[in-house]
Design an enzyme around this catalytic site. Sequence first.
Site, PDB file in Angstrom:
ATOM      1  N   GLU A  27      35.222  44.921  26.438  1.00 54.00           N
ATOM      2  CA  GLU A  27      34.033  45.717  26.119  1.00 54.00           C
ATOM      3  C   GLU A  27      34.357  47.175  25.805  1.00 54.00           C
ATOM      4  O   GLU A  27      33.489  47.911  25.316  1.00 54.00           O
ATOM      5  CB  GLU A  27      33.033  45.655  27.282  1.00 54.00           C
ATOM      6  CG  GLU A  27      32.336  44.310  27.443  1.00 54.00           C
ATOM      7  CD  GLU A  27      31.443  43.962  26.269  1.00 54.00           C
ATOM      8  OE1 GLU A  27      30.991  44.879  25.555  1.00 54.00           O
ATOM      9  OE2 GLU A  27      31.191  42.774  26.038  1.00 54.00           O
ATOM     10  N   GLU A  85      48.244  30.393  39.181  1.00 52.95           N
ATOM     11  CA  GLU A  85      48.062  31.540  40.073  1.00 52.95           C
ATOM     12  C   GLU A  85      49.121  31.604  41.167  1.00 52.95           C
ATOM     13  O   GLU A  85      49.310  32.652  41.800  1.00 52.95           O
ATOM     14  CB  GLU A  85      46.670  31.536  40.699  1.00 52.95           C
ATOM     15  CG  GLU A  85      46.449  30.470  41.755  1.00 52.95           C
ATOM     16  CD  GLU A  85      45.113  30.671  42.468  1.00 52.95           C
ATOM     17  OE1 GLU A  85      45.140  30.879  43.686  1.00 52.95           O
ATOM     18  OE2 GLU A  85      44.066  30.633  41.807  1.00 52.95           O
TER      19      GLU A  85
END
Length: 301
Positions: free
Chosen positions: A85, A116
């Site tokens: 953004e 992960e």
Amino acid sequence: MKIDLTNLITESRNTASQHIDTLSTIDMLKVINDEDKKVALAVEKTLPEISQVVDAITEAFKKGGRLIYTGAGTSGRLGILDASECPPTYGSKPEQVVGLIAGGHTAILRAVENAEDNRELGEGDLKGLNFNEKDVLVGIAASGRTPYVLGAMAYAKSVNATVACISCNPNSPMTAAADISITPVVGAEVVTGSSRMKAGTAQKLVLNMLTTGAMIRSGKVFGNLMVDVEATNAKLVERQKKIVIEATDCSREEAESALAACNGHCKTAIVMVLAQLSAEEAKQLLDNNKGFIRAAIAAGK
């Protein structure tokens, strides 16, 4: 590999929601909403640490450094969301704020098995970006123990970069490894262990502050207007006009004329109108003052 979740706040049971499966829909939602109300208060307690990280990011930007987020699952996706953004909001380069997720682009939409748990992958992803001492790394993990993130943090420390973390468990391996630890303690989740809920909301609030604060400190906001926004679609063309009008109290016609004269560069148009300068003069003043509108106008008097 045995993982002990016993002492993690984010894995504990919430007494307020222990019988949530027996409640009516509205009462169920009230429980969730009541728990969500605690999140902003938890974030408030970490404002001093958030401020330190904002200042570190701002200094990195001044020196040509970057902000890199790293996380797995929800945490990684939130970092990517915040990073993505920045260019449309602040006209920043896509490489200035980057989000990394364990498992790469595939993991944005679906979980990648065991990604992960791989410390080396976290280090390797940073090396792939040529991460260096000018950059800032923010590791994101509700648990504070994700190996992928810890691997990235260890590598960032090894090159003498500033390392911060966002975790919802105090006294975690990540808080021990970070130079600056942001730890909003939001308590047990409504659904036990579902850290995409309160923990994820807290992470999003912190991420909002990090980039917003650093962009304001970098001169990309005038008043509360996003003056570096680029007109990449019809809505943003109109937003630019509105920003110039609100920043200068000029007419729509004046705003359109100024924007046309400077090829749609919002900051230049604002300086043109407020200081009564040509596009070339306004741009030069902005360049001389590192893009800060107030400083540019003061220098032009």
